[in-house]
Design a protein around this motif. Structure first.
Motif, short mmCIF file in Angstrom:
data_model
loop_
_atom_site.label_atom_id
_atom_site.label_comp_id
_atom_site.label_asym_id
_atom_site.label_seq_id
_atom_site.Cartn_x
_atom_site.Cartn_y
_atom_site.Cartn_z
N GLY A 192 0.99 -1.20 -0.02
CA GLY A 192 -0.03 -0.01 -0.08
C GLY A 192 0.76 1.20 -0.01
O GLY A 192 1.84 1.24 0.87
N LEU A 193 0.37 2.19 -0.98
CA LEU A 193 1.30 3.32 -0.86
C LEU A 193 0.21 4.39 -0.48
O LEU A 193 -0.89 4.67 -1.05
N TRP A 194 0.54 5.07 0.97
CA TRP A 194 -0.46 5.93 1.14
C TRP A 194 0.15 7.40 1.22
O TRP A 194 1.19 7.79 1.52
N GLY A 195 -0.92 8.54 1.01
CA GLY A 195 -0.70 9.67 1.42
C GLY A 195 -1.27 10.06 2.71
O GLY A 195 -1.53 9.23 3.61
N GLY A 196 -1.37 11.43 3.08
CA GLY A 196 -1.75 11.98 4.52
C GLY A 196 -3.25 11.65 4.67
O GLY A 196 -3.50 12.01 5.71
N ALA A 197 -3.97 11.25 3.63
CA ALA A 197 -5.33 11.43 3.76
C ALA A 197 -6.02 10.05 4.29
O ALA A 197 -7.15 9.67 4.22
N ILE A 198 -5.07 9.01 4.74
CA ILE A 198 -5.21 8.15 5.38
C ILE A 198 -5.85 8.27 6.99
O ILE A 198 -5.10 9.07 7.51
N SER A 199 -6.72 8.02 7.47
CA SER A 199 -6.98 8.44 8.96
C SER A 199 -6.07 8.03 9.87
O SER A 199 -5.12 7.16 9.76
N LYS A 200 -6.24 8.99 11.03
CA LYS A 200 -5.06 8.66 12.20
C LYS A 200 -5.23 7.36 12.77
O LYS A 200 -6.28 6.84 12.89
N ASN A 201 -4.12 6.64 13.11
CA ASN A 201 -4.08 5.30 13.50
C ASN A 201 -4.85 4.32 12.50
O ASN A 201 -5.84 3.80 12.76
N PRO A 202 -4.27 4.14 11.52
CA PRO A 202 -4.85 3.58 10.17
C PRO A 202 -5.12 2.20 10.64
O PRO A 202 -4.73 1.38 11.20
N TYR A 203 -6.41 2.04 9.80
CA TYR A 203 -7.06 0.53 9.86
C TYR A 203 -6.78 -0.08 8.52
O TYR A 203 -6.89 0.88 7.51
N LEU A 204 -6.36 -1.31 8.17
CA LEU A 204 -6.27 -1.83 7.11
C LEU A 204 -6.83 -3.30 7.13
O LEU A 204 -6.28 -4.04 7.92
N SER A 205 -7.65 -3.64 6.24
CA SER A 205 -7.91 -4.84 5.95
C SER A 205 -8.01 -5.30 4.53
O SER A 205 -8.38 -4.82 3.63
N PHE A 206 -7.51 -6.58 4.35
CA PHE A 206 -7.53 -7.13 2.99
C PHE A 206 -7.43 -8.80 3.03
O PHE A 206 -7.53 -9.39 4.21
N LYS A 207 -7.65 -9.46 2.06
CA LYS A 207 -7.84 -10.85 1.98
C LYS A 207 -6.78 -11.57 1.04
O LYS A 207 -6.47 -10.51 -0.07
N TYR A 208 -6.40 -12.50 1.14
CA TYR A 208 -5.67 -13.31 0.18
C TYR A 208 -5.88 -14.75 0.38
O TYR A 208 -6.36 -15.30 1.12
N LEU B 143 -5.38 12.30 -4.31
CA LEU B 143 -5.02 10.82 -4.14
C LEU B 143 -4.98 10.30 -2.55
O LEU B 143 -4.09 10.91 -1.73
N ILE B 144 -5.41 9.37 -2.23
CA ILE B 144 -5.46 9.07 -0.72
C ILE B 144 -4.39 7.66 -0.64
O ILE B 144 -3.59 7.70 0.15
N ALA B 145 -4.55 6.62 -1.26
CA ALA B 145 -4.13 5.34 -1.44
C ALA B 145 -3.91 4.69 -2.58
O ALA B 145 -4.86 4.60 -3.41
N VAL B 146 -2.83 4.05 -2.77
CA VAL B 146 -2.77 3.09 -3.94
C VAL B 146 -2.37 1.79 -3.14
O VAL B 146 -1.34 1.66 -2.63
N PHE B 147 -3.14 0.59 -3.65
CA PHE B 147 -2.86 -0.62 -3.09
C PHE B 147 -2.31 -1.72 -4.27
O PHE B 147 -3.18 -1.74 -5.25
N ASN B 148 -1.06 -1.94 -4.15
CA ASN B 148 -0.72 -2.93 -5.24
C ASN B 148 -0.90 -4.46 -4.63
O ASN B 148 -0.55 -4.59 -3.44
N LEU B 149 -1.67 -5.17 -5.68
CA LEU B 149 -1.96 -6.59 -5.01
C LEU B 149 -1.25 -7.71 -5.79
O LEU B 149 -1.90 -8.26 -6.69
N PRO B 150 -0.01 -7.94 -5.64
CA PRO B 150 0.52 -8.88 -6.11
C PRO B 150 -0.04 -10.24 -6.00
O PRO B 150 0.03 -11.23 -6.92
#
Lengths: 103, 153
Positions: free
Chosen positions: A60-76, B102-109
């Motif tokens: 994930g490449l993030w800018g400053g517009a992700i909220s404070k104390n970031p949360y991230l969820s994903f699946k694989y 732009l807020i975020a880019v998620f690369n998903l390999p």
């Protein structure tokens, strides 16, 4: 910056759902200090990477517009027992990572 | 991190601790270059060009954005983007109304085309999700009404 990441991963029918909570101020660099009128310098996470058994699954490449104390969820696609590592690097070069075993 | 904490943590957590510490020392190796220009861009088009190389997108009904219709606090807007498309290379999240869209880019390999996070929004506007699949860009939008902005002082 030791325990800044809370990491949970659960496998269900071949899909692993990962939930992560990081503690970070996530300053955008656009906010002003009300007392001095000066901009508060940017301080935010730039890169988040998730690796499963040492293989990159998400970046994930993030800018400053992700909220404070970031949360991230994903699946694989994965299974119980996978070793999952999540790490982040911010714009000041600080970093942290956490490893968990998929349940 | 200094040597003392490294040692302590390694001893405490055994092999796992060592692996984590080793990972810590080389966090930047596998990463793509951070697209600074893309995050500093002031409009959606130039942000996308800088981040993904193109801004020509096709609107797609196959992208699902889950976000609240009304966000009470613009500093924390939960957004989930998922799609049924195959061969998804990346998912990007933008907000049309933010100073830097732009807020975020998620690369998903190797991850499924699903990401969920929380974003800041300055005011009411569209959240845009851009999915890169098979070299092409697809997008979807959803309006979120913000009652208190998240980017002000």
């Amino acid at each position: 910056m030791a325990k800044s990441i809370k990491l949970r991963a659960k496998a269900k029918k071949g899909i692993v759902t990962v939930k992560a909570l990081m503690s970070h101020p996530m300053e955008t660099g656009l906010r002003k200090n009300k007392k001095t009128g000066k901009l508060i310098p940017a301080h935010h996470i730039q890169e988040v990477t998730a690796k499963v058994n040492d293989k990159l699954v998400l970046e994930g490449l993030w800018g400053g517009a992700i909220s404070k104390n970031p949360y991230l969820s994903f699946k694989y696609k994965g299974s119980k027992g996978d070793s999952l590592t999540l790490s982040w690097v911010d714009n000041k070069g600080q970093s942290d990572s956490a490893t968990t075993t998929v349940k | 991190m200094n040597r003392r904490t490294l040692l302590k943590r390694s001893l405490a957590a055994g092999a796992v601790g060592v692996a984590v510490s080793a990972g810590l020392l080389t966090p930047g190796q596998v990463l793509a270059a951070y697209p600074k220009d893309a995050f500093a861009a002031k409009d959606v088009g130039s942000a996308l060009k800088a981040a993904l190389g193109s801004d020509s997108m096709t609107a797609s009904g196959d992208i699902k954005i889950k976000a609240p219709d009304i966000a009470e606090n613009g500093a924390v807007v939960p957004v989930t983007v998922s799609t049924g498309m195959g061969d998804v290379e990346s998912i990007s999240i933008l907000s049309e109304v933010n100073q830097n869209p732009l807020i975020a880019v998620f690369n998903l390999p190797a991850a499924e085309p699903y990401v969920s996070t929380r974003i800041k929004m300055g005011k009411t506007g569209n959240v845009v999700a851009v999915v890169k699949s098979g070299g092409k860009l697809y997008s979807a939008k959803k309006e979120v009404k913000v009652t208190i902005g998240g980017c002000g002082g």
